[in-house]
Structure formats: structure tokens, C-alpha cells
Design a protein around this motif. Structure first.
Motif, PDB file in Angstrom:
ATOM      1  N   UNK A  41     -16.794  28.342  43.657  1.00 18.21           N
ATOM      2  CA  UNK A  41     -16.875  29.536  42.813  1.00 18.21           C
ATOM      3  C   UNK A  41     -16.120  29.289  41.502  1.00 18.21           C
ATOM      4  N   UNK A  42     -14.979  28.628  41.571  1.00 14.91           N
ATOM      5  CA  UNK A  42     -14.167  28.366  40.384  1.00 14.91           C
ATOM      6  C   UNK A  42     -14.927  27.509  39.364  1.00 14.91           C
ATOM      7  N   UNK A  43     -15.578  26.457  39.830  1.00 12.55           N
ATOM      8  CA  UNK A  43     -16.354  25.604  38.919  1.00 12.55           C
ATOM      9  C   UNK A  43     -17.538  26.379  38.361  1.00 12.55           C
ATOM     10  N   UNK A  44     -18.230  27.132  39.223  1.00 19.32           N
ATOM     11  CA  UNK A  44     -19.349  27.957  38.760  1.00 19.32           C
ATOM     12  C   UNK A  44     -18.899  28.916  37.675  1.00 19.32           C
ATOM     13  N   UNK A  45     -17.779  29.602  37.922  1.00 16.59           N
ATOM     14  CA  UNK A  45     -17.291  30.581  36.953  1.00 16.59           C
ATOM     15  C   UNK A  45     -16.962  29.926  35.615  1.00 16.59           C
TER      16      UNK A  45
END
Length: 160
Positions: free
Chosen positions: A41-45
Motif C-alpha cells: 500500500x505504501x509503494x502504491x500510495x
């Protein structure tokens, strides 16, 4: 944001052609919208935020919202919807694909990404460049990979 449920997206990705990047998967949803998936989720965000900002400056495709918990091949991913733009093949060198104006636009794209987003487009090979409305755009917003450090970096700082 597109009005699709996670179940609908799961069905779409199971039957859609995909393109694998080093860290992400890409699925064509329809002729104008694609879906980028990553395991974090962190990389996606981060990718979504950089691409959304780039789009506002005319330096990247439009974004159309995020989605969580997409299952592909029994793995859970986090994704975002992106405008599909014309892309180039890695098998062709830039001088065979780009005209003189494109080469100037490429330099401007690289510098504008750095100035407006503080994003070092270090992975700027042909497969990460697209064309939107006649203008070159970045289509890969991952943090940069530093092979000597063996990790991803962002603006010269190491991130884990």
C-alpha cells in the motif's frame, strides 16, 4: 474514481492481458483505463501521489482512484487506475523512435519532473515513457533503484 468493486476488478484482472514491470503489474481495464498493482500500500500510495501530481503538470497520465485488496494469482495487491497513453518499446533506441522535437521534450520532461515533483526519473528507458496529446510523459513513478546501495532511493535519501 471508477465505480468498480474489488470483486469486479478481481474478475477483470484474471482475464485481462498484463504487462509486468520490475515492481508492478499492469492490466488493461478498457481502451482508456488501466490498473497498476503493487504488493505494498505504501509503494502504491507513493506512485499514485507522484503520478497524480505529474498529471497536474502535464508530465504523466491522469489517475482515477485507488483500490485495495485485489487478488491476482492468490496474492493480494494494492492498485490505482491510470489513463492509458501510447507507450514505446524497449527494443527500439530513442533515436529511432523520437524525432528532434521529442528529444527536446524528453530533456524537458526529465527536468520538469525533477523541478516540480523532486522526482529523479532515473529509470527513463523507452518502456517508461509514453506520449499523451503529442507530448512525452513519464509512465513509471516508482522510487529510483540504486544498485550500488542495493535499495530504492528517493531524492538522494535511502528509504526502506
Amino acid at each position: 474514481m471508477l465505480n468498480l468493486t474489488v470483486e469486479q476488478v478481481n474478475n477483470l484482472v484474471s482475464s485481462s492481458p498484463r504487462k509486468n514491470g520490475r515492481y508492478n503489474l499492469f492490466f488493461k481495464i478498457n481502451d482508456s483505463i488501466g490498473l497498476k498493482l503493487t504488493k505494498s500500500r505504501e509503494i502504491r500510495d507513493g506512485n499514485y501521489e507522484r503520478q497524480t501530481k505529474a498529471s497536474q503538470y502535464g508530465l504523466g497520465p491522469d489517475t482515477h482512484g485507488t483500490i485495495d485488496n485485489v487478488v491476482f494469482q492468490n496474492k493480494v495487491y494494492f492498485g490505482y487506475f491510470t489513463e492509458i497513453v501510447e507507450v514505446f518499446s524497449d527494443s527500439m533506441p530513442p533515436e529511432q523512435v523520437f524525432n528532434k522535437e521529442d528529444m527536446v521534450n524528453y530533456e524537458e520532461l526529465y527536468l520538469a519532473l525533477r523541478k516540480n515533483l523532486e522526482f529523479n526519473f532515473s529509470d527513463s528507458h523507452m518502456g517508461n515513457i509514453g506520449r499523451k496529446n503529442g507530448k512525452l510523459v513519464c509512465i513509471d513513478f516508482d522510487n529510483e533503484w540504486n544498485s550500488s546501495l542495493g535499495c530504492r532511493i528517493r531524492n538522494e535519501y535511502v528509504v526502506s
